[in-house]
Write a protein that holds these residues in place. Sequence first.
Motif, mmCIF file in Angstrom:
data_model
loop_
_atom_site.group_PDB
_atom_site.id
_atom_site.type_symbol
_atom_site.label_atom_id
_atom_site.label_comp_id
_atom_site.label_asym_id
_atom_site.label_seq_id
_atom_site.Cartn_x
_atom_site.Cartn_y
_atom_site.Cartn_z
ATOM 1 N N ILE A 257 0.822 -1.220 0.000
ATOM 2 C CA ILE A 257 0.000 0.000 0.000
ATOM 3 C C ILE A 257 0.854 1.268 0.000
ATOM 4 O O ILE A 257 0.322 2.373 0.007
ATOM 5 N N ASP A 258 2.180 1.112 -0.011
ATOM 6 C CA ASP A 258 3.092 2.256 -0.037
ATOM 7 C C ASP A 258 4.328 1.808 -0.793
ATOM 8 O O ASP A 258 4.769 0.655 -0.641
ATOM 9 N N PHE A 259 4.891 2.696 -1.626
ATOM 10 C CA PHE A 259 5.934 2.249 -2.554
ATOM 11 C C PHE A 259 7.036 3.288 -2.689
ATOM 12 O O PHE A 259 6.759 4.474 -2.883
ATOM 13 N N HIS A 260 8.279 2.811 -2.593
ATOM 14 C CA HIS A 260 9.447 3.664 -2.781
ATOM 15 C C HIS A 260 10.180 3.277 -4.055
ATOM 16 O O HIS A 260 10.626 2.136 -4.203
ATOM 17 N N VAL A 261 10.319 4.231 -4.942
ATOM 18 C CA VAL A 261 11.175 4.071 -6.111
ATOM 19 C C VAL A 261 12.616 4.216 -5.644
ATOM 20 O O VAL A 261 12.944 5.141 -4.898
ATOM 21 N N ALA A 262 13.493 3.294 -6.049
ATOM 22 C CA ALA A 262 14.887 3.351 -5.600
ATOM 23 C C ALA A 262 15.747 2.472 -6.490
ATOM 24 O O ALA A 262 15.250 1.587 -7.196
ATOM 25 N N GLN A 263 17.044 2.723 -6.439
ATOM 26 C CA GLN A 263 18.042 1.895 -7.113
ATOM 27 C C GLN A 263 18.933 1.262 -6.056
ATOM 28 O O GLN A 263 19.081 1.786 -4.950
ATOM 29 N N ASN A 264 19.538 0.114 -6.387
ATOM 30 C CA ASN A 264 20.348 -0.635 -5.429
ATOM 31 C C ASN A 264 21.475 -1.336 -6.172
ATOM 32 O O ASN A 264 21.291 -1.785 -7.303
#
Length: 357
Positions: A257-264
């Motif tokens: 229900i909650d989302f973080h765009v990110a790179q790893n």
Amino acid sequence: MASQHTYPKLHNAMWPGLVGKGSPGAEPTIDLDTMLDLTASTAVDGLKFDGVDLFLFDPHVSIDASAADIARLAETIGSKGLAVGSLVAPVWPPTGGGSAMGTDEDRRSFLTQVRKACAIGQKLRKTGVRTYGVVRIDSASSPSEWSKDPEANTRRIADTFRQACDIADDYGERLAAEGEICWGGMHSWKRMVQLLEMVGRPKTLGFQADMAHTLLYTMGHNAPADRLLPEDFDWKDANTFDAALRTVTDALRPWTIDFHVAQNDATVFGSGTHDKTGRHCLPGDPNGKLDVVRHAGFWLRDDRGQPTRAVQHVCWDGCMFPNQTMMERRTWADVLRLMIDVRNAHGWDAPVPASVG
């Protein structure tokens, strides 16, 4: 050319100005006004960030902020053309909380912070600056402590989370548990699903997926038995990685229900008091293992390829970048451009891929 897509809204996290900073030997914190100004002044092809997500902790936003303080905060953020989305409750012992699987006193401290965070969320909604978003929590417990009695500790965390759900319901809030390998009982994708099912309150408690952290679920850090990629995995093998990531997203997407765009870059990293978690990388980092736009679709589209519309906003989480990087305008332009690309690809009104439709 500006995008015509409007959902999900695009937010920038404010807590990278605090996390891993301010402690002895670490870089100084970046104040909230500066973080807000950096966000509000960024534009790409006529598009800007729609809002911010907040950490309810000094020196940004006190968990004990008064109604007048919250009103001023809402006015400040709104005056910059920004909304408020999700809030991070300071549930950890160093921030006034306590372990969700700890003593009765620990758990009372945990729940007190959840109650205060939900109250702030409600106040912000009443000002009109916040119309969507969740309150983020986690177990505030280490995997090593959890592993001393896995089943009993998971039951205890689940019981604490159920009590937290009761509190959230009282304030009209929803909670999201962020899956990171540094939180006991949440350090494995299988254990994360187990915990959510044990709590059994899907209307109130869901999952927060951060692309940088969930990648590490495939590698089995802190949970070797649940790893999906071999120890000597060749990152050029895109098909095997996609299959592993699909296993994780298929299991946790229904709860998200909650989302973080990110790179790893597939390494474990930490600084200050926030240790052993996924390294957030800049969008163009050559060591990044994610095809961010494509892999975001694993979370934002269902198994039929339809946009899930499960989140009203997505947030960029850039924890633990050096202050110099965070003060560069190009950093935020690159981030915003990537988020626009994610929305264009998987937004609420994005088309279904031809291979699925």
